[in-house]
Write a protein that holds these residues in place. Sequence first.
Motif, PDB file in Angstrom:
ATOM      1  N   LEU A 267      49.201  37.222  51.268  1.00 57.55           N
ATOM      2  CA  LEU A 267      49.389  36.835  49.862  1.00 57.55           C
ATOM      3  C   LEU A 267      50.036  37.978  49.086  1.00 57.55           C
ATOM      4  O   LEU A 267      49.895  39.142  49.452  1.00 57.55           O
ATOM      5  N   PRO A 268      50.725  37.653  47.989  1.00 60.20           N
ATOM      6  CA  PRO A 268      51.274  38.717  47.149  1.00 60.20           C
ATOM      7  C   PRO A 268      50.152  39.553  46.535  1.00 60.20           C
ATOM      8  O   PRO A 268      49.061  39.026  46.275  1.00 60.20           O
ATOM      9  N   PRO A 269      50.394  40.846  46.307  1.00 63.38           N
ATOM     10  CA  PRO A 269      49.345  41.736  45.809  1.00 63.38           C
ATOM     11  C   PRO A 269      48.689  41.230  44.519  1.00 63.38           C
ATOM     12  O   PRO A 269      47.502  41.455  44.298  1.00 63.38           O
ATOM     13  N   LYS A 270      49.474  40.522  43.697  1.00 68.97           N
ATOM     14  CA  LYS A 270      48.928  40.081  42.420  1.00 68.97           C
ATOM     15  C   LYS A 270      47.793  39.070  42.620  1.00 68.97           C
ATOM     16  O   LYS A 270      46.755  39.129  41.942  1.00 68.97           O
ATOM     17  N   ILE A 271      47.992  38.149  43.572  1.00 73.20           N
ATOM     18  CA  ILE A 271      46.944  37.155  43.835  1.00 73.20           C
ATOM     19  C   ILE A 271      45.721  37.829  44.446  1.00 73.20           C
ATOM     20  O   ILE A 271      44.579  37.521  44.090  1.00 73.20           O
ATOM     21  N   ILE A 272      45.975  38.775  45.357  1.00 72.99           N
ATOM     22  CA  ILE A 272      44.861  39.499  45.987  1.00 72.99           C
ATOM     23  C   ILE A 272      44.012  40.171  44.902  1.00 72.99           C
ATOM     24  O   ILE A 272      42.780  40.112  44.905  1.00 72.99           O
ATOM     25  N   GLU A 273      44.712  40.800  43.949  1.00 76.64           N
ATOM     26  CA  GLU A 273      44.022  41.498  42.861  1.00 76.64           C
ATOM     27  C   GLU A 273      43.128  40.525  42.082  1.00 76.64           C
ATOM     28  O   GLU A 273      41.965  40.805  41.815  1.00 76.64           O
ATOM     29  N   THR A 274      43.701  39.346  41.764  1.00 75.29           N
ATOM     30  CA  THR A 274      42.924  38.340  41.017  1.00 75.29           C
ATOM     31  C   THR A 274      41.695  37.923  41.822  1.00 75.29           C
ATOM     32  O   THR A 274      40.588  37.808  41.287  1.00 75.29           O
ATOM     33  N   LEU A 275      41.904  37.691  43.115  1.00 80.64           N
ATOM     34  CA  LEU A 275      40.786  37.260  43.967  1.00 80.64           C
ATOM     35  C   LEU A 275      39.697  38.317  43.998  1.00 80.64           C
ATOM     36  O   LEU A 275      38.510  38.024  43.903  1.00 80.64           O
ATOM     37  N   HIS A 276      40.119  39.567  44.121  1.00 78.73           N
ATOM     38  CA  HIS A 276      39.141  40.661  44.159  1.00 78.73           C
ATOM     39  C   HIS A 276      38.371  40.746  42.853  1.00 78.73           C
ATOM     40  O   HIS A 276      37.163  40.973  42.840  1.00 78.73           O
ATOM     41  N   GLU A 277      39.086  40.549  41.744  1.00 76.01           N
ATOM     42  CA  GLU A 277      38.411  40.599  40.438  1.00 76.01           C
ATOM     43  C   GLU A 277      37.329  39.537  40.347  1.00 76.01           C
ATOM     44  O   GLU A 277      36.302  39.726  39.693  1.00 76.01           O
ATOM     45  N   LEU A 278      37.580  38.405  41.018  1.00 77.33           N
ATOM     46  CA  LEU A 278      36.605  37.317  40.978  1.00 77.33           C
ATOM     47  C   LEU A 278      35.547  37.444  42.069  1.00 77.33           C
ATOM     48  O   LEU A 278      34.721  36.561  42.247  1.00 77.33           O
ATOM     49  N   GLY A 279      35.644  38.531  42.837  1.00 80.34           N
ATOM     50  CA  GLY A 279      34.647  38.737  43.887  1.00 80.34           C
ATOM     51  C   GLY A 279      34.885  37.905  45.134  1.00 80.34           C
ATOM     52  O   GLY A 279      34.010  37.777  45.978  1.00 80.34           O
ATOM     53  N   LEU A 280      36.086  37.345  45.260  1.00 74.15           N
ATOM     54  CA  LEU A 280      36.396  36.559  46.456  1.00 74.15           C
ATOM     55  C   LEU A 280      37.048  37.493  47.466  1.00 74.15           C
ATOM     56  O   LEU A 280      38.210  37.869  47.319  1.00 74.15           O
ATOM     57  N   ARG A 281      36.311  37.908  48.481  1.00 69.25           N
ATOM     58  CA  ARG A 281      36.827  38.914  49.398  1.00 69.25           C
ATOM     59  C   ARG A 281      37.060  38.389  50.802  1.00 69.25           C
ATOM     60  O   ARG A 281      37.812  38.966  51.569  1.00 69.25           O
ATOM     61  N   ARG A 282      36.382  37.296  51.166  1.00 63.63           N
ATOM     62  CA  ARG A 282      36.508  36.768  52.535  1.00 63.63           C
ATOM     63  C   ARG A 282      37.192  35.407  52.515  1.00 63.63           C
ATOM     64  O   ARG A 282      37.062  34.647  51.530  1.00 63.63           O
ATOM     65  N   ILE A 283      37.861  35.082  53.599  1.00 61.33           N
ATOM     66  CA  ILE A 283      38.537  33.784  53.692  1.00 61.33           C
ATOM     67  C   ILE A 283      37.515  32.654  53.608  1.00 61.33           C
ATOM     68  O   ILE A 283      37.764  31.609  53.013  1.00 61.33           O
ATOM     69  N   GLY A 284      36.328  32.904  54.191  1.00 60.89           N
ATOM     70  CA  GLY A 284      35.278  31.901  54.161  1.00 60.89           C
ATOM     71  C   GLY A 284      34.896  31.508  52.740  1.00 60.89           C
ATOM     72  O   GLY A 284      34.651  30.334  52.448  1.00 60.89           O
ATOM     73  N   GLN A 285      34.872  32.496  51.844  1.00 60.99           N
ATOM     74  CA  GLN A 285      34.540  32.218  50.443  1.00 60.99           C
ATOM     75  C   GLN A 285      35.586  31.305  49.812  1.00 60.99           C
ATOM     76  O   GLN A 285      35.267  30.421  49.019  1.00 60.99           O
ATOM     77  N   LEU A 286      36.849  31.538  50.177  1.00 58.69           N
ATOM     78  CA  LEU A 286      37.929  30.714  49.625  1.00 58.69           C
ATOM     79  C   LEU A 286      37.816  29.278  50.107  1.00 58.69           C
ATOM     80  O   LEU A 286      38.041  28.340  49.358  1.00 58.69           O
ATOM     81  N   ARG A 287      37.477  29.129  51.398  1.00 59.10           N
ATOM     82  CA  ARG A 287      37.380  27.790  51.967  1.00 59.10           C
ATOM     83  C   ARG A 287      36.216  27.011  51.359  1.00 59.10           C
ATOM     84  O   ARG A 287      36.210  25.790  51.360  1.00 59.10           O
ATOM     85  N   ALA A 288      35.242  27.759  50.836  1.00 59.91           N
ATOM     86  CA  ALA A 288      34.073  27.091  50.258  1.00 59.91           C
ATOM     87  C   ALA A 288      34.393  26.507  48.881  1.00 59.91           C
ATOM     88  O   ALA A 288      33.682  25.639  48.390  1.00 59.91           O
ATOM     89  N   LEU A 289      35.475  27.004  48.245  1.00 53.78           N
ATOM     90  CA  LEU A 289      35.821  26.503  46.916  1.00 53.78           C
ATOM     91  C   LEU A 289      36.447  25.116  47.015  1.00 53.78           C
ATOM     92  O   LEU A 289      37.041  24.785  48.042  1.00 53.78           O
TER      93      LEU A 289
END
Lengths: 234, 537
Positions: free
Chosen positions: B198-220
Motif C-alpha cells: 500500500l502507499p505510505p499514506k494509507i499505511i499511516e492512516t491504518l496505523h493511526e487507527l491501530g490497524l496493524r495486522r491484515i487479520g484486523q483489516l479482514r475483520a472489518l
Amino acid sequence: MATRQIIAELSQRIRTIERTSQRAAPQTDLALNGLPGLERLLGDAGWPRGCLVEWLAEGRGAGSTSLALWASRAAWRDNLLVMIDSQREWHAPAAMSFAVDLNKTVFIRPEQPLDALWSLEQTLRTRGIGAVVCDVDKLSSQACRRLQLAAETGGGLGILLRPAMARRQPSFAEYRFLVQPLPNTSDAAVSRRWRVELLRARRQFAQRSIVVELSNGSDGLCVAAELASATPAA
Amino acid sequence: MARMVCVWLPNWPLQRLRHERPELRDRPVVLFSNTGNRGPRVTATDATVGLTIGMPLAEAEALLAGQPGIAAHIERHDPAADVAALRELARSCNAFSPLFGIEEAESPECVLLDVTGCEHLFGSEHNLVNTITNDFQQRDFQVRAALAPTIGAAWAMAHHRSPTPCRSVNCQGDLNRSGHKGLSYETLAPLPVTALRLPPKIIETLHELGLRRIGQLRALPRETLPSRFGAELLKRLDQAFGDAPELLVPERPLEPVATTWVTDEPLTDRESLKFVVGQLLDELLGRLKPRREGARQLFCQIKGTAARPIEFVLNLVSPCDVAKHLLELLGLQIDRTDLPEGISFVRLEATSIASLATRQRDLFGFETNTDTHREVSSLLDRLSNRLGASAVVRAMPLPDPQPELSVTHDSVARECRVSAPISIASVQIPRRPTIQSGADTPHSKELRPIRPLRLFAPPQRIEATDAGPEGAPMNFRWDHREHRVIRSWGPERIETGWWREQSICRDYFRVETQTGQHFWLFRCFDQAAWFLHGAFD
C-alpha cells in the motif's frame, strides 16, 4: 562536333520536358470543386489530380485558407491529407469544420524553411496522398517547377498558401487565385465575402473573378451563394 | 491453482551498484536524487551513522565528515538503471519458469516468477524455491523468496514472513473466508498491513487507527473499506487473497539481431561508411528474412578515434525488410551527423523486430492497395527520421475549454509502435467549450463555437485602444500595422478553475478589421491586457 552533339542532346531533353508537361495538362480524373461559383473559373471541372493550386491573400486572417480548404475538400475524402505547419499555427479542431478528418490527417512541423520545402516535395511525390497544404512565402521558379513535377508523379493536389506579393513571381501552378475580402453587408451574423480572382490558369476562361460568401450556419460553415459575377475578362 | 514465486532483493539500488562495482562492497554507499525543488536528498543508504532516507544530502555529508573512519561512497541515484538491471535479472530466471517479470512499482525490488506446473521438474516446491535462492546467492545477491498462490501473498511472505532465505507455503485446498479456494486466512492474517503493497499514506492512516495486522483489516466490514481508505486497499487485499486477479507482466527474452564491422584500416568518408552500413544491413535483413520479420527500430553505433561513439536510432512506422528503403533512411541520418575521424567500428542492431504480416495494418484505416500504403509508410519514415519523430504528428482534439490545450499531438512513429489507430468514433466535433458564457449581447446568440484556423502559441500581446470596459477594442497594432476594428462578435468568456496550475479568465472577441481580416482577440483579466490569439484565415 562535341558541341553540336551537346546542343542536339539538350534540345532533345527540352522536347521531352515539354511533352511531359503537355501530358500533365488537366486529366479526366478530377476531384470535385467544393465552392459553388468557382466552376465558372475552372470550367466545368474540378481540380485535376497532380497539380499545384496557389491561393494568394494579403496578410493573416484574410480567409484564403478557409476558401482553399473548402474548395478542395473532395481531394482528401478517400486519401491522406498532409498539412505542413512550420509556424505551428494550424489549430486542428478548427480544421474539422472544413471536412478535415483528423484521423486521416498528418501534420508536419519542420523547424527550418528548407525542411518545409523538402517535406512538401517529398509528400507531393508520394502516391496515396490526397492533398498537401503548405504556407509558401518565397519560391524560386526552379523550386516551383520541381514541386509541379513532384505533384505530377504523386497525383495529389498541392495547395500553396502564399502572400499577395507572390503574384509578381512566375509560377508553374495550374491555377493561381487572389483572394480579397469585401465589405460585409449583413451586420448580425458572422459571414464573410470575398472576391476570388483567377490570376493565372493553364487554360483560359471567359470569367476572371467571382464573389463568394461564406456564413456560419448551425452546422459549421456553408457557402451561401455566388452573388454576382464581378469583373469582365482582363 | 497458480503458483507464484516472489524473489525480493532488499535495497536493490545498493545491491545493483555493488554488483556492478565490486570495489564498493566494503564501503557504505549513499545515493541521492533531486526531488522537487528542495535540493538533493538521500534516497538510499546503508551507512550506519544516523543517516535517514529523505535527509538533505548536505546534512548527510556533514554527518559522514564527522566520522573520518568511514569512507562512504556518494552517488546520484539512477532509477532507470535499477529497473533495467532488475529486468535483466528477471530474464536470467528463464531456467525456472517460462513466465517471469518484475513487480509493478515505482521503484521495483522484486522478481516474479509464475511457476505453475514447474515444481515437479525440481522435485518439490520447497526444492524449487531453494534452487532459485541458491542461484541468486551464488551470484552474490541477497534475496528472500517465497512461493504462494498469488503474487500479493508471495510478495507479502517474501517481505515479512520468512526469517530464513527461503520458505515455501503450500496451502492448496484451503478455503479462505470468502469461501474461495485460495490462500489460507491464517497464513496472511498475522502479517503486518505493510505486506499489502500500500502507499505510505494509507499505511499511516491504518496505523493511526491501530490497524496493524491484515487479520484486523479482514475483520472489518468489507463494503466500508473503499470509502474509508480508498479503492487501493480493497484491491490489494483481494489480490493477496486471490479474490481479484493480478497479472504478471512477462519480460520477453531478448534476442538481439546485430551485425558488427571492425577494421584496422579506418574509414574516412561518408560514401564508404554508407557502403559498409549497406553491407551490414544486408546481413541483418538476411537473418530476419527466414523468420519473416522486419525491423521496426534500428540502432546504429559508429566509433572513431573520438572518445564518444556516434549513436542514432531509426524508428519505422511499420516493420520493414526492404534494404533500399532502410539504407536511404540510414543515409539521411548519416548525412546529418558529424562523423568522427578514422571510423573503425560500425554496429547495426535491430532493437525492435515485428512480423511482416502485421504491416498490412493501415495506419489511417484506408482500404488502399499495398503499394500505395507502402509508399505512404515510407514517406512518413523519411519525414520522421529527417525532421524528428515529434515533427510528424497526428492531432487529437481534447475536451478542454482553454483553446491552446484543446488539442494534443501524437507522433505518428511512436503511435504506430504502441497503440492501435485512433478510431473515428473517438473524435468529436468540439462542443461549445465555454464554462461560463459571455454577456447576452445581441451578437452573442449568433456566435458559434468556431475556432480560428490559425492559433498563435503563445498568444501575442498587442497594444489596443479600449472602447469601454466590456466591448472589443477600437483599434490595435499588430505585425507592424495599425488595424481598425469595424465589426466585432462576442464576448465569449473562457475561464478555467482555480484547480489549474495557471487558471485563465479571458473574454474573447472575433473582430473584423477595415482590411477585411478576421482575428480572435481576448482581454486577459489577470494582466489587464489585450492579446491576439488567432486568425480566421
